[in-house]
Design an enzyme around this catalytic site. Structure first.
Site, PDB file in Angstrom:
ATOM      1  N   CYS A  66       0.843  -1.190   0.000  1.00 45.37           N
ATOM      2  CA  CYS A  66       0.000   0.000   0.000  1.00 45.37           C
ATOM      3  C   CYS A  66       0.878   1.240   0.000  1.00 45.37           C
ATOM      4  O   CYS A  66       1.957   1.243   0.584  1.00 45.37           O
ATOM      5  CB  CYS A  66      -0.905  -0.007   1.235  1.00 45.37           C
ATOM      6  SG  CYS A  66      -2.166   1.288   1.231  1.00 45.37           S
ATOM      7  N   ASP A  67       0.410   2.272  -0.667  1.00 47.28           N
ATOM      8  CA  ASP A  67       1.105   3.552  -0.645  1.00 47.28           C
ATOM      9  C   ASP A  67       0.061   4.661  -0.654  1.00 47.28           C
ATOM     10  O   ASP A  67      -0.914   4.595  -1.409  1.00 47.28           O
ATOM     11  CB  ASP A  67       2.036   3.708  -1.845  1.00 47.28           C
ATOM     12  CG  ASP A  67       2.918   4.930  -1.690  1.00 47.28           C
ATOM     13  OD1 ASP A  67       3.712   4.968  -0.729  1.00 47.28           O
ATOM     14  OD2 ASP A  67       2.802   5.861  -2.501  1.00 47.28           O
ATOM     15  N   THR A  68       0.267   5.664   0.179  1.00 47.50           N
ATOM     16  CA  THR A  68      -0.679   6.776   0.291  1.00 47.50           C
ATOM     17  C   THR A  68       0.065   8.094   0.140  1.00 47.50           C
ATOM     18  O   THR A  68       1.143   8.266   0.697  1.00 47.50           O
ATOM     19  CB  THR A  68      -1.376   6.746   1.673  1.00 47.50           C
ATOM     20  OG1 THR A  68      -2.051   5.494   1.821  1.00 47.50           O
ATOM     21  CG2 THR A  68      -2.381   7.887   1.811  1.00 47.50           C
TER      22      THR A  68
END
Length: 185
Positions: A66-68
């Site tokens: 995941c990357d935000t």
């Protein structure tokens, strides 16, 4: 086994809250855009790169990458602030404005040759707030190591007057998207 390819305490808390059993194996990839320009494509690319990096040593496990990150109202990409001045500059742009929070999500199992990749976008609308509010927030230290220099689940959340999309995406994990992926396995 389910592995979270992240050292994010927010993602860890969300998965625990969901009642999911997992272990943490942080990926230490270079989080570059891969030459991509569109925010959703960048988010998906980085999330997949994180999952792929961990899958090399954990071929039989399901890996969550995941990357935000945040796109400010002026179109600027905001990642984790370098320092207090950088955080202050970003927070000032939120005043009586908005930002878009993008999270890329990848769920994969190398040995099964299965891969699910997607993204979530959430728009936050902010009220106006004072210089004193900003200084108070900066003094709290909550901005450190936070994409967009803000914590919706902490002191920064009081400035948000409208959320369009997934709250948990802003915290750091697009929960509804993850639930859809998990139903597929």
């Amino acid at each position: 086994m389910l592995i979270l390819a992240s050292k994010s305490p927010q993602r860890e808390k969300i998965l625990k809250k969901m009642g999911i059993k997992f272990k943490i194996v942080p990926s230490n990839i270079d989080e570059n855009s891969g030459g991509l320009k569109k925010p959703h494509a960048i988010a998906k690319h980085i999330a997949l790169q994180k999952a792929l990096a961990i899958s090399k040593a954990h071929t039989n496990d399901w890996i969550i990458g995941c990357d935000t990150f945040v796109i400010l109202s002026d179109g600027t990409l905001s990642i984790k602030p370098k320092d207090r001045a950088d955080a202050k500059k970003t927070i000032n742009l939120y005043r009586d404005s908005h930002c878009d929070v993008y999270s890329g999500l990848a769920l994969m199992n190398k040995s099964l040759k299965k891969r699910f990749v997607g993204y979530e976008k959430t728009r936050l609308h902010f009220s106006d707030f004072s210089d004193a509010n900003i200084e108070e927030y900066l003094n709290s230290g909550e901005w450190k190591n936070r994409s967009g220099s803000m914590t919706i689940e902490g002191r920064g959340g009081k400035w948000v007057h409208k959320i369009e999309g997934c709250y948990w995406n802003v915290v750091g994990l697009p929960v509804e998207l993850l639930k859809r992926f998990l139903k597929e396995i």
